[in-house]
Design a protein around this motif. Structure first.
Motif, PDB file in Angstrom:
ATOM      1  N   MET A   1       1.847   9.253  -9.758  1.00  0.00           N
ATOM      2  CA  MET A   1       3.102   8.502  -9.848  1.00  0.00           C
ATOM      3  C   MET A   1       4.152   9.100  -8.912  1.00  0.00           C
ATOM      4  SD  MET A   1       3.193   7.844 -13.977  1.00  0.00           S
ATOM      5  CE  MET A   1       4.961   7.721 -14.007  1.00  0.00           C
ATOM      6  N   CYS A   2       4.225  10.426  -8.859  1.00  0.00           N
ATOM      7  CA  CYS A   2       5.191  11.098  -7.979  1.00  0.00           C
ATOM      8  C   CYS A   2       4.889  10.815  -6.510  1.00  0.00           C
ATOM      9  CB  CYS A   2       5.202  12.596  -8.242  1.00  0.00           C
ATOM     10  SG  CYS A   2       5.986  13.076  -9.789  1.00  0.00           S
ATOM     11  N   ALA A   3       3.622  10.918  -6.129  1.00  0.00           N
ATOM     12  CA  ALA A   3       3.232  10.655  -4.743  1.00  0.00           C
ATOM     13  C   ALA A   3       3.514   9.201  -4.371  1.00  0.00           C
ATOM     14  CB  ALA A   3       1.755  10.983  -4.530  1.00  0.00           C
ATOM     15  N   PHE A   4       3.159   8.273  -5.260  1.00  0.00           N
ATOM     16  CA  PHE A   4       3.388   6.859  -4.997  1.00  0.00           C
ATOM     17  C   PHE A   4       4.881   6.588  -4.820  1.00  0.00           C
ATOM     18  CE2 PHE A   4       4.100   2.440  -6.059  1.00  0.00           C
ATOM     19  CZ  PHE A   4       3.071   1.785  -5.401  1.00  0.00           C
ATOM     20  N   GLY A   5       5.685   7.073  -5.761  1.00  0.00           N
ATOM     21  CA  GLY A   5       7.124   6.849  -5.696  1.00  0.00           C
ATOM     22  C   GLY A   5       7.758   7.442  -4.450  1.00  0.00           C
ATOM     23  N   LYS A   6       7.346   8.645  -4.101  1.00  0.00           N
ATOM     24  CA  LYS A   6       7.858   9.303  -2.905  1.00  0.00           C
ATOM     25  C   LYS A   6       7.491   8.510  -1.658  1.00  0.00           C
ATOM     26  CE  LYS A   6       7.096  13.588  -0.385  1.00  0.00           C
ATOM     27  NZ  LYS A   6       6.342  14.843  -0.385  1.00  0.00           N
TER      28      LYS A   6
ATOM     29  N   TYR B   1      13.749  -1.463 -11.313  1.00  0.00           N
ATOM     30  CA  TYR B   1      12.335  -1.109 -11.401  1.00  0.00           C
ATOM     31  C   TYR B   1      11.912  -0.315 -10.171  1.00  0.00           C
ATOM     32  CZ  TYR B   1       7.313  -1.710 -12.242  1.00  0.00           C
ATOM     33  OH  TYR B   1       5.986  -1.493 -12.464  1.00  0.00           O
ATOM     34  N   ILE B   2      12.372  -0.736  -8.988  1.00  0.00           N
ATOM     35  CA  ILE B   2      12.060  -0.017  -7.746  1.00  0.00           C
ATOM     36  C   ILE B   2      12.560   1.414  -7.843  1.00  0.00           C
ATOM     37  CG2 ILE B   2      12.497   0.129  -5.246  1.00  0.00           C
ATOM     38  CD1 ILE B   2      10.627  -2.174  -5.907  1.00  0.00           C
ATOM     39  N   GLY B   3      13.783   1.600  -8.315  1.00  0.00           N
ATOM     40  CA  GLY B   3      14.334   2.941  -8.474  1.00  0.00           C
ATOM     41  C   GLY B   3      13.518   3.782  -9.432  1.00  0.00           C
ATOM     42  N   MET B   4      13.086   3.179 -10.517  1.00  0.00           N
ATOM     43  CA  MET B   4      12.281   3.899 -11.497  1.00  0.00           C
ATOM     44  C   MET B   4      10.922   4.288 -10.920  1.00  0.00           C
ATOM     45  SD  MET B   4      13.298   1.713 -14.879  1.00  0.00           S
ATOM     46  CE  MET B   4      12.478   2.724 -16.092  1.00  0.00           C
ATOM     47  N   VAL B   5      10.346   3.425 -10.103  1.00  0.00           N
ATOM     48  CA  VAL B   5       9.070   3.731  -9.441  1.00  0.00           C
ATOM     49  C   VAL B   5       9.271   4.896  -8.472  1.00  0.00           C
ATOM     50  CG1 VAL B   5       7.374   2.865  -7.760  1.00  0.00           C
ATOM     51  CG2 VAL B   5       8.055   1.441  -9.698  1.00  0.00           C
TER      52      VAL B   5
ATOM     53  N   GLN C   1      -0.661  -4.847 -10.021  1.00  0.00           N
ATOM     54  CA  GLN C   1      -0.023  -6.060  -9.498  1.00  0.00           C
ATOM     55  C   GLN C   1       1.286  -5.720  -8.798  1.00  0.00           C
ATOM     56  OE1 GLN C   1       0.309  -8.665 -12.940  1.00  0.00           O
ATOM     57  NE2 GLN C   1      -0.747 -10.253 -11.789  1.00  0.00           N
ATOM     58  N   ASN C   2       2.110  -4.903  -9.451  1.00  0.00           N
ATOM     59  CA  ASN C   2       3.396  -4.546  -8.853  1.00  0.00           C
ATOM     60  C   ASN C   2       3.230  -3.609  -7.670  1.00  0.00           C
ATOM     61  OD1 ASN C   2       4.912  -6.213 -10.470  1.00  0.00           O
ATOM     62  ND2 ASN C   2       5.337  -4.638 -11.983  1.00  0.00           N
ATOM     63  N   ALA C   3       2.236  -2.734  -7.708  1.00  0.00           N
ATOM     64  CA  ALA C   3       1.953  -1.870  -6.561  1.00  0.00           C
ATOM     65  C   ALA C   3       1.604  -2.725  -5.350  1.00  0.00           C
ATOM     66  CB  ALA C   3       0.825  -0.897  -6.884  1.00  0.00           C
ATOM     67  N   LYS C   4       0.800  -3.759  -5.566  1.00  0.00           N
ATOM     68  CA  LYS C   4       0.423  -4.678  -4.477  1.00  0.00           C
ATOM     69  C   LYS C   4       1.636  -5.434  -3.949  1.00  0.00           C
ATOM     70  CE  LYS C   4      -2.569  -7.340  -2.130  1.00  0.00           C
ATOM     71  NZ  LYS C   4      -2.300  -7.245  -0.716  1.00  0.00           N
ATOM     72  N   LYS C   5       2.515  -5.877  -4.844  1.00  0.00           N
ATOM     73  CA  LYS C   5       3.731  -6.581  -4.421  1.00  0.00           C
ATOM     74  C   LYS C   5       4.597  -5.683  -3.538  1.00  0.00           C
ATOM     75  CE  LYS C   5       4.473  -9.684  -8.364  1.00  0.00           C
ATOM     76  NZ  LYS C   5       5.435  -9.993  -9.445  1.00  0.00           N
ATOM     77  N   ILE C   6       4.752  -4.419  -3.946  1.00  0.00           N
ATOM     78  CA  ILE C   6       5.572  -3.483  -3.174  1.00  0.00           C
ATOM     79  C   ILE C   6       4.918  -3.198  -1.827  1.00  0.00           C
ATOM     80  CG2 ILE C   6       6.423  -1.105  -3.085  1.00  0.00           C
ATOM     81  CD1 ILE C   6       6.890  -1.344  -6.156  1.00  0.00           C
ATOM     82  N   ALA C   7       3.623  -2.937  -1.826  1.00  0.00           N
ATOM     83  CA  ALA C   7       2.908  -2.682  -0.571  1.00  0.00           C
ATOM     84  C   ALA C   7       3.039  -3.872   0.374  1.00  0.00           C
ATOM     85  CB  ALA C   7       1.440  -2.369  -0.849  1.00  0.00           C
TER      86      ALA C   7
ATOM     87  N   LEU D   1      -0.513   5.575  -1.837  1.00  0.00           N
ATOM     88  CA  LEU D   1      -1.134   6.533  -2.756  1.00  0.00           C
ATOM     89  C   LEU D   1      -1.455   7.870  -2.091  1.00  0.00           C
ATOM     90  CD1 LEU D   1      -3.549   4.168  -4.677  1.00  0.00           C
ATOM     91  CD2 LEU D   1      -1.556   5.353  -5.606  1.00  0.00           C
ATOM     92  N   LYS D   2      -1.270   7.970  -0.798  1.00  0.00           N
ATOM     93  CA  LYS D   2      -1.593   9.209  -0.072  1.00  0.00           C
ATOM     94  C   LYS D   2      -0.754  10.369  -0.580  1.00  0.00           C
ATOM     95  CE  LYS D   2      -3.223   7.235   4.228  1.00  0.00           C
ATOM     96  NZ  LYS D   2      -2.908   6.999   5.629  1.00  0.00           N
TER      97      LYS D   2
END
Length: 74
Positions: A8-13, A39-43, A53-59, A70-71
């Motif tokens: 979660m930390c790596a994704f958000g960063k 939601y974006i801020g929380m991510v 689904q939301n990860a795909k939307k953001i990507a 995810l790297k």
């Protein structure tokens, strides 16, 4: 294997870094992804365990792949 919190930390960063690289606000990214700005801020702060689904939307909104978000760059 990385723990969930580390993922979660790596994704958000990575979301935040890419958003800043593209010089767009959280609000603009949220609009492009059809997701609430808070939601974006929380991510980005790893406060939200994001769905695929939301990860795909953001990507898609950032024009990159989920893999890139995810790297672990540390």
């Amino acid at each position: 294997m990385p723990r969930i919190n580390e993922i979660m930390c790596a994704f958000g960063k990575n979301v935040q870094q890419e958003r800043l690289r593209q010089k767009i606000s959280q609000e603009e990214l949220a609009h492009k992804a059809n997701i609430c700005r808070t939601y974006i801020g929380m991510v980005e702060r790893a406060e939200r365990n994001i769905s695929l689904q939301n990860a795909k939307k953001i990507a898609d909104a950032l024009n990159i792949t989920i893999d890139e978000l995810l790297k672990d760059n540390e």
